[in-house]
Design an enzyme around this catalytic site. Sequence first.
Site, mmCIF file in Angstrom:
data_model
loop_
_atom_site.group_PDB
_atom_site.id
_atom_site.type_symbol
_atom_site.label_atom_id
_atom_site.label_comp_id
_atom_site.label_asym_id
_atom_site.label_seq_id
_atom_site.Cartn_x
_atom_site.Cartn_y
_atom_site.Cartn_z
ATOM 1 N N GLY A 1 34.438 38.569 17.206
ATOM 2 C CA GLY A 1 33.111 38.709 17.795
ATOM 3 C C GLY A 1 32.427 39.932 17.209
ATOM 4 O O GLY A 1 32.799 40.417 16.134
ATOM 5 N N ARG A 2 31.439 40.475 17.927
ATOM 6 C CA ARG A 2 30.751 41.654 17.410
ATOM 7 C C ARG A 2 31.361 42.960 17.868
ATOM 8 O O ARG A 2 30.945 44.038 17.454
ATOM 9 C CB ARG A 2 29.255 41.580 17.722
ATOM 10 C CG ARG A 2 28.522 40.676 16.722
ATOM 11 C CD ARG A 2 27.036 40.870 16.710
ATOM 12 N NE ARG A 2 26.434 40.483 17.975
ATOM 13 C CZ ARG A 2 25.970 41.322 18.872
ATOM 14 N NH1 ARG A 2 26.003 42.618 18.671
ATOM 15 N NH2 ARG A 2 25.446 40.858 19.997
ATOM 16 N N GLU B 1 33.356 45.624 15.053
ATOM 17 C CA GLU B 1 32.566 46.440 14.120
ATOM 18 C C GLU B 1 32.197 47.804 14.726
ATOM 19 O O GLU B 1 32.020 48.773 13.998
ATOM 20 C CB GLU B 1 31.304 45.677 13.715
ATOM 21 C CG GLU B 1 30.601 46.275 12.518
ATOM 22 C CD GLU B 1 29.339 45.520 12.137
ATOM 23 O OE1 GLU B 1 28.859 44.681 12.936
ATOM 24 O OE2 GLU B 1 28.814 45.770 11.044
ATOM 25 N N CYS C 1 39.391 36.516 12.961
ATOM 26 C CA CYS C 1 37.955 36.616 12.701
ATOM 27 C C CYS C 1 37.538 38.063 12.372
ATOM 28 O O CYS C 1 38.122 38.680 11.495
ATOM 29 C CB CYS C 1 37.229 36.052 13.917
ATOM 30 S SG CYS C 1 35.588 35.411 13.604
ATOM 31 N N HIS C 2 36.563 38.613 13.058
ATOM 32 C CA HIS C 2 36.127 39.988 12.804
ATOM 33 C C HIS C 2 37.079 41.031 13.397
ATOM 34 O O HIS C 2 36.881 42.230 13.182
ATOM 35 C CB HIS C 2 34.716 40.213 13.357
ATOM 36 C CG HIS C 2 33.638 39.626 12.487
ATOM 37 N ND1 HIS C 2 33.333 38.289 12.509
ATOM 38 C CD2 HIS C 2 32.829 40.177 11.552
ATOM 39 C CE1 HIS C 2 32.352 38.047 11.636
ATOM 40 N NE2 HIS C 2 32.038 39.170 11.047
ATOM 41 N N TYR D 1 37.497 35.873 9.055
ATOM 42 C CA TYR D 1 36.229 35.172 8.841
ATOM 43 C C TYR D 1 35.766 35.518 7.429
ATOM 44 O O TYR D 1 35.876 36.682 7.011
ATOM 45 C CB TYR D 1 35.205 35.597 9.899
ATOM 46 C CG TYR D 1 33.913 34.814 9.839
ATOM 47 C CD1 TYR D 1 33.907 33.430 10.028
ATOM 48 C CD2 TYR D 1 32.704 35.450 9.574
ATOM 49 C CE1 TYR D 1 32.725 32.707 9.957
ATOM 50 C CE2 TYR D 1 31.515 34.731 9.520
ATOM 51 C CZ TYR D 1 31.538 33.353 9.707
ATOM 52 O OH TYR D 1 30.368 32.638 9.639
#
Lengths: 193, 193
Positions: free
Chosen positions: B88-89, B92, B118-119, B138
């Site tokens: 997800g976000r 980061e 993923c992230h 990802y």
Amino acid sequence: MAKKILIIAGDYVEDYELMVPYQAMLSIGLEVDVMAPSRNKGDIIPTAIHDFVGDQTYTELRGHNFEINVDYNKVDPEAYDALYLPGGRAPEYIRLNQRVIEITRHFFDKNKPVLAVCHGIQILTTAGVLKGRSLTAYMAVGPDIELAGGTWENVSVDEAVVDGNLVTSPAWPGHPAMLNEFYKLLGITISHG
Amino acid sequence: MAKKILIIAGDYVEDYELMVPYQAMLSIGLEVDVMAPSRNKGDIIPTAIHDFVGDQTYTELRGHNFEINVDYNKVDPEAYDALYLPGGRAPEYIRLNQRVIEITRHFFDKNKPVLAVCHGIQILTTAGVLKGRSLTAYMAVGPDIELAGGTWENVSVDEAVVDGNLVTSPAWPGHPAMLNEFYKLLGITISHG
């Protein structure tokens, strides 16, 4: 041999209640087919996010898309060892589909394990399979369980109720408890190294 | 004794990538603590729905809320047998938190199982633990893996890559495969009756 599970979904099935048990079952080696009335393999259904934020009922947002993996008219309930009915807004309308009701009754007639959560229990009330049974569901479904001749157990949202072949839970916080009971009914043993 | 898993989350973590592995792990009897920087037990974090609908990247919608179950400043990585990093976000920005990086490094220093999707792999690139490692993520994170000295494996979204203690997958369709490999690393055996 890996047991085969059937899930009956539909548009605006609850997002977690479809995907979490689906992927959790796959992750321990079960085979899982997900059907929805009038939907074929590869068709996409929208899901709904039901959350509990202190209002008298849940909130609803648009969830992920879900890809159906079996043609609805090719589903033979004899081919499955157990049934799972997720909640959300799907069950209230897919229970109007006679094939959904027939498939559901098969699992009760043959005493195969049935798992249901939240509004998924609306399919069971309509199928006429709850006479004399003890189970739970989202609180708003309680009156329908009583009308169908069953007893609604008022348990915490993270608990599961087991009555013979039937495992139920009030909502998605109950997934871990209900899946654990479901695995036991399927004869699966998990050993921690 | 049940193994204990740590998950590091944060605001706008991907909805499925947090809840599916969390509940799947609980359902087979693992203990799971979910932390997020500056969040305490009982705090609510928002999640994000990342879906793949044919655009060059995913769509994002608002997902469920998730309740954190451990105080962030009480997390001692020594107390855990394995780490899971959802995507997800969140990754980061939570990788800017030094404690997140220190905790992550502990699992590599001690060669304990690490699962990331993923992230979530953005935390690993920042932690400097990928030199010489083969993994996936990802596709958009691939260049960062190469910058960090690792090799990005271009596998299908429902596959997992295992390299020693590290299990990775490109996105949430890979949960069943990655969880299955993670359970093996934890020494868990699942027998179908």
